[in-house]
Scaffold this motif. Sequence first.
Motif, PDB file in Angstrom:
ATOM      1  N   LYS A 143      10.493   3.887   2.671  1.00 36.36           N
ATOM      2  CA  LYS A 143      11.185   4.449   1.504  1.00 36.36           C
ATOM      3  C   LYS A 143      10.590   3.871   0.236  1.00 36.36           C
ATOM      4  O   LYS A 143      10.276   2.684   0.184  1.00 36.36           O
ATOM      5  N   PRO A 144      10.483   4.712  -0.805  1.00 32.21           N
ATOM      6  CA  PRO A 144      10.086   4.135  -2.090  1.00 32.21           C
ATOM      7  C   PRO A 144      11.182   3.161  -2.553  1.00 32.21           C
ATOM      8  O   PRO A 144      12.363   3.493  -2.455  1.00 32.21           O
ATOM      9  N   ILE A 153       0.838  -1.206   0.000  1.00 33.73           N
ATOM     10  CA  ILE A 153       0.000   0.000   0.000  1.00 33.73           C
ATOM     11  C   ILE A 153       0.874   1.258   0.000  1.00 33.73           C
ATOM     12  O   ILE A 153       0.593   2.236  -0.698  1.00 33.73           O
ATOM     13  N   ALA A 154       1.965   1.211   0.765  1.00 33.24           N
ATOM     14  CA  ALA A 154       2.866   2.379   0.825  1.00 33.24           C
ATOM     15  C   ALA A 154       3.476   2.662  -0.554  1.00 33.24           C
ATOM     16  O   ALA A 154       3.529   3.811  -1.000  1.00 33.24           O
ATOM     17  N   GLN A 155       3.918   1.610  -1.242  1.00 40.54           N
ATOM     18  CA  GLN A 155       4.520   1.811  -2.571  1.00 40.54           C
ATOM     19  C   GLN A 155       3.486   2.342  -3.562  1.00 40.54           C
ATOM     20  O   GLN A 155       3.782   3.211  -4.382  1.00 40.54           O
ATOM     21  N   ALA A 188      -5.067   5.305   0.355  1.00 36.84           N
ATOM     22  CA  ALA A 188      -3.887   4.508   0.736  1.00 36.84           C
ATOM     23  C   ALA A 188      -3.322   5.026   2.054  1.00 36.84           C
ATOM     24  O   ALA A 188      -2.942   4.234   2.932  1.00 36.84           O
ATOM     25  N   ALA A 189      -3.284   6.349   2.212  1.00 38.59           N
ATOM     26  CA  ALA A 189      -2.759   6.931   3.456  1.00 38.59           C
ATOM     27  C   ALA A 189      -3.611   6.505   4.654  1.00 38.59           C
ATOM     28  O   ALA A 189      -3.073   6.201   5.732  1.00 38.59           O
ATOM     29  N   GLN A 190      -4.911   6.446   4.461  1.00 37.55           N
ATOM     30  CA  GLN A 190      -5.797   6.000   5.547  1.00 37.55           C
ATOM     31  C   GLN A 190      -5.511   4.538   5.908  1.00 37.55           C
ATOM     32  O   GLN A 190      -5.468   4.172   7.085  1.00 37.55           O
ATOM     33  N   ASP A 191      -5.303   3.718   4.894  1.00 39.27           N
ATOM     34  CA  ASP A 191      -4.984   2.300   5.154  1.00 39.27           C
ATOM     35  C   ASP A 191      -3.690   2.171   5.958  1.00 39.27           C
ATOM     36  O   ASP A 191      -3.594   1.335   6.862  1.00 39.27           O
ATOM     37  N   LEU A 192      -2.717   3.005   5.624  1.00 38.80           N
ATOM     38  CA  LEU A 192      -1.443   2.934   6.341  1.00 38.80           C
ATOM     39  C   LEU A 192      -1.642   3.312   7.806  1.00 38.80           C
ATOM     40  O   LEU A 192      -1.050   2.715   8.703  1.00 38.80           O
TER      41      LEU A 192
END
Length: 212
Positions: free
Chosen positions: A99-100, A46-48, A84-88
């Motif tokens: 990190k990407p 999700i972060a990527q 995605a930010a909410q999921d994180l």
Amino acid sequence: MSHTQATIMERLKEETKEAHKRAESQDLEKALIKGALPREVYANYIAQRYFIHLSLEKALLSLRQKDARVAGVVEEIRFHSSRAAQDLKDLGLDLATVKPLDATSKTVDYITDLGNKGSLALLGVFYVFEGSTNGARYISMALRRSYGFEGNFGTHYLDPYGEDQPAQWQKFKTEVNSQTFSPEEQELILAGATETFDSIVAVDTAINEAAG
Ligand code: HEM
């Protein structure tokens, strides 16, 4: 004269069929749909995706100002970085600590460059991520079962529209097909879509490798 010419959305589906097969048959995606991915690997996935969507939104907003056809298909509801930010947050992963991956940075650079050039290939990128909501809805169901997530917890990104997903996809197709693109522009959009599928395979492979 017969009018059997394929629409741009028909062409996208048909001409990226093989690329889709490659994308969905990778180990990471197979584990996701089985609900078998370790939770922390899912969080990194999700972060990527978050980094990629952030760059896509920026590029699309810029192109939307220059091209009325892009304005006709780019709506804020289809911007998924905040989901995605909410999921994180749900998963307890602090973005400042992520990190990407190199493959992600490459994808971000590709998208950013298209935005800077004002290239319609961005619509091909947009197509791939919007179309991915078709399969992602099933993945979200598997994740709820295997991780015990309730409601939208941890699955805002993969299931942005809930039961409206088929209607939203239909609407997207109609909006894209109601714009006129020259043959050269269609090739650009198709190339953007193919490149994005390849990028996603690279990103997903890197996530899997980072997981060891
Ligand atoms: C486990 C992985 C996946 C599964 C099970 C899956 C499944 C599906 C399904 C069932 C559809 C609808 C097909 C139809 O109605 O004709 C679809 C469409 C689509 N998927 Fe996937 N998918 C997966 C992964 C991906 C990935 C990783 C991407 C790209 C990021 C992607 C992009 C798309 C696109 C663009 C479409 C729209 C095709 C069209 O133009 O109609 N999918 N997928």
